[in-house]
Design an enzyme around this catalytic site. Structure first.
Site, mmCIF file in Angstrom:
data_model
loop_
_atom_site.group_PDB
_atom_site.id
_atom_site.type_symbol
_atom_site.label_atom_id
_atom_site.label_comp_id
_atom_site.label_asym_id
_atom_site.label_seq_id
_atom_site.Cartn_x
_atom_site.Cartn_y
_atom_site.Cartn_z
ATOM 1 N N LEU A 146 1.155 -0.810 -0.123
ATOM 2 C CA LEU A 146 -0.123 0.110 -0.544
ATOM 3 C C LEU A 146 1.290 0.860 0.133
ATOM 4 O O LEU A 146 0.717 2.282 -0.931
ATOM 5 C CB LEU A 146 -0.842 -0.602 1.361
ATOM 6 C CG LEU A 146 -2.349 -1.240 1.581
ATOM 7 C CD1 LEU A 146 -3.048 -0.838 2.325
ATOM 8 C CD2 LEU A 146 -3.037 -0.405 0.368
ATOM 9 N N ASP B 272 11.019 3.750 4.360
ATOM 10 C CA ASP B 272 11.091 2.214 4.890
ATOM 11 C C ASP B 272 12.712 1.626 4.968
ATOM 12 O O ASP B 272 13.143 2.441 4.608
ATOM 13 C CB ASP B 272 10.866 1.426 2.708
ATOM 14 C CG ASP B 272 9.765 0.046 3.302
ATOM 15 O OD1 ASP B 272 8.435 -0.024 3.721
ATOM 16 O OD2 ASP B 272 10.500 -0.655 4.102
ATOM 17 N N ASP C 6 13.727 5.076 10.954
ATOM 18 C CA ASP C 6 12.057 4.185 12.035
ATOM 19 C C ASP C 6 11.836 5.520 12.403
ATOM 20 O O ASP C 6 12.721 6.213 13.831
ATOM 21 C CB ASP C 6 13.217 3.474 13.125
ATOM 22 C CG ASP C 6 12.804 2.339 14.304
ATOM 23 O OD1 ASP C 6 11.477 2.840 13.492
ATOM 24 O OD2 ASP C 6 12.898 1.647 14.682
ATOM 25 N N ILE C 7 11.019 5.071 11.919
ATOM 26 C CA ILE C 7 9.633 6.301 12.208
ATOM 27 C C ILE C 7 8.897 6.041 13.321
ATOM 28 O O ILE C 7 8.616 6.308 14.209
ATOM 29 C CB ILE C 7 8.894 6.771 11.458
ATOM 30 C CG1 ILE C 7 8.266 5.210 10.903
ATOM 31 C CG2 ILE C 7 8.836 7.510 10.386
ATOM 32 C CD1 ILE C 7 7.158 4.833 11.344
ATOM 33 N N ASN D 131 2.157 5.118 7.504
ATOM 34 C CA ASN D 131 1.389 3.229 7.069
ATOM 35 C C ASN D 131 2.225 2.334 7.387
ATOM 36 O O ASN D 131 1.910 1.559 6.906
ATOM 37 C CB ASN D 131 1.299 3.379 5.415
ATOM 38 C CG ASN D 131 1.239 2.349 4.462
ATOM 39 O OD1 ASN D 131 0.197 1.767 4.131
ATOM 40 N ND2 ASN D 131 2.302 1.935 3.502
ATOM 41 N N TYR E 6 -2.382 -7.167 16.352
ATOM 42 C CA TYR E 6 -2.380 -5.889 15.327
ATOM 43 C C TYR E 6 -4.488 -5.396 15.441
ATOM 44 O O TYR E 6 -4.024 -3.722 15.706
ATOM 45 C CB TYR E 6 -2.579 -6.701 14.430
ATOM 46 C CG TYR E 6 -3.006 -6.435 12.419
ATOM 47 C CD1 TYR E 6 -1.614 -4.783 12.244
ATOM 48 C CD2 TYR E 6 -4.248 -5.910 12.137
ATOM 49 C CE1 TYR E 6 -2.200 -4.487 11.030
ATOM 50 C CE2 TYR E 6 -4.280 -5.364 10.675
ATOM 51 C CZ TYR E 6 -3.329 -4.867 10.366
ATOM 52 O OH TYR E 6 -4.079 -4.417 9.262
ATOM 53 N N LYS F 262 -4.530 -1.638 15.586
ATOM 54 C CA LYS F 262 -4.963 -0.245 14.438
ATOM 55 C C LYS F 262 -5.998 0.511 15.161
ATOM 56 O O LYS F 262 -6.528 1.012 14.582
ATOM 57 C CB LYS F 262 -5.503 -0.986 13.474
ATOM 58 C CG LYS F 262 -4.578 -1.651 12.380
ATOM 59 C CD LYS F 262 -3.881 -0.311 11.693
ATOM 60 C CE LYS F 262 -2.943 -1.426 10.830
ATOM 61 N NZ LYS F 262 -1.877 -0.308 10.473
#
Length: 314
Positions: free
Chosen positions: A19, A38, A86-87, A113, A184, A188
């Protein structure tokens, strides 16, 4: 390239594949200059072979997927740079914003994302796997959002109110739950709550914040939901990640003026506005219940209420 995002600078996290890659290419095709972030890690977040992840900031190796996507955009006539930070660290998230400002002089849109999976049933889910998934999805949304918002707040206070956009990525798992994905799903769901808070807090600074809950074929879904995610032999490929990107691009553009604090499902050719929790049947006794009375009333109210949506994977 020209289009709905002409002149805008967009940072997309986790944009090396799936995505994120589709979003980065679509923003570039719409005229944006793109910062492609990334780490190049594996499906479970482990370091991929040949990819350096020792630095929390901007180091990018030649074979990092972020560099490949940035090169792809440039070959097509667009503008892009790769960012390997690394965000989910403050330094990495800050450097993402700095990369946009240093290279292009501005940042207009942030698309959060990045993520990976470590699926286990709850009784088999290790604490490390919980922490890792919540870290990359939830903390990895919070930190880039925080640093981008701080920049936009400073701009607004200096009299340069931006037309800024944040597009967060949730999931049907965050809306309805998903068997084997407790970590997960929780992350989310947290992203949706974060979206609502950020939309309320940042509106005064010219920032709109929305979330999408996409269904598409990626590394994270093609194994878990292999049959439903398979590409057809012919015709419309409903699960192609490129189907989700047009909505992300519109939400990230100035054309989405007035739309904030909303959650959209996007799958194939379908877009759905999700309306979240609403009050259903209710009784107010005006006094304290007994446990038996509370239970009897709860069962009566449940009989009047709608049936909740299915749990993914059930």
């Amino acid at each position: 390239m020209s289009g709905i995002c002409e002149g805008r600078v967009v940072a997309v996290t986790g944009a090396g594949r799936g995505l994120g890659r589709a979003h980065a290419l679509a923003f570039a095709a719409a005229g944006a200059k793109v910062v492609v972030n990334d780490l190049g890690v594996g499906l479970d977040g482990s370091p991929a072979r040949g990819v350096a992840v020792d630095s929390p900031v901007r180091h990018v190796t030649v074979d990092n997927p972020a560099q490949q996507v940035a090169d792809e955009i440039r070959v097509a006539g667009g503008e892009a740079i790769a960012h390997g930070g690394d965000i989910a660290t403050s330094a990495g998230a800050a450097s993402l914003v700095a990369a946009a400002l240093e290279t292009y002089g501005r940042l207009d849109t942030l698309v959060n994302n990045a993520g990976f999976l470590r699926d286990r049933m709850l009784v088999n889910l290790d604490e490390d796997d919980w922490d890792a998934v919540v870290r990359v999805h939830l903390k990895g949304h919070f930190l880039p959002l925080k640093h981008a918002a701080a920049h936009w707040r400073a701009e607004a206070k200096a009299g340069r109110t931006p037309v800024a956009r944040i597009v967060n990525t949730s999931s049907g798992a965050g809306l309805l739950g998903s068997l084997g994905q407790g970590n997960y799903s929780a992350a989310k769901a947290g992203i949706i709550a974060l979206t609502l808070v950020a939309a309320a807090e940042l509106a005064r600074y010219g920032v709109q914040v929305n979330a999408i809950a996409p269904a598409a074929r990626t590394r994270m879904t093609e194994r878990t939901f292999a049959q439903s995610m398979a590409a057809p032999d012919a015709g419309f490929d409903a699960m192609a990640p490129e189907n989700v990107s047009p909505l992300a691009v519109w939400l990230g553009s100035a054309a989405s003026e007035g739309v904030t604090g909303r959650v959209f499902e996007a799958e194939g050719g379908r877009i759905t506005v999700m309306e979240g929790w609403k009050a259903g049947p209710s009784v107010d006794k005006g006094a304290r219940w007994t446990p038996e009375g509370a239970g009897e009333t709860a069962r009566k109210l449940l009989g009047e209420a709608g049936v909740p949506g299915p749990v993914y994977g059930a």
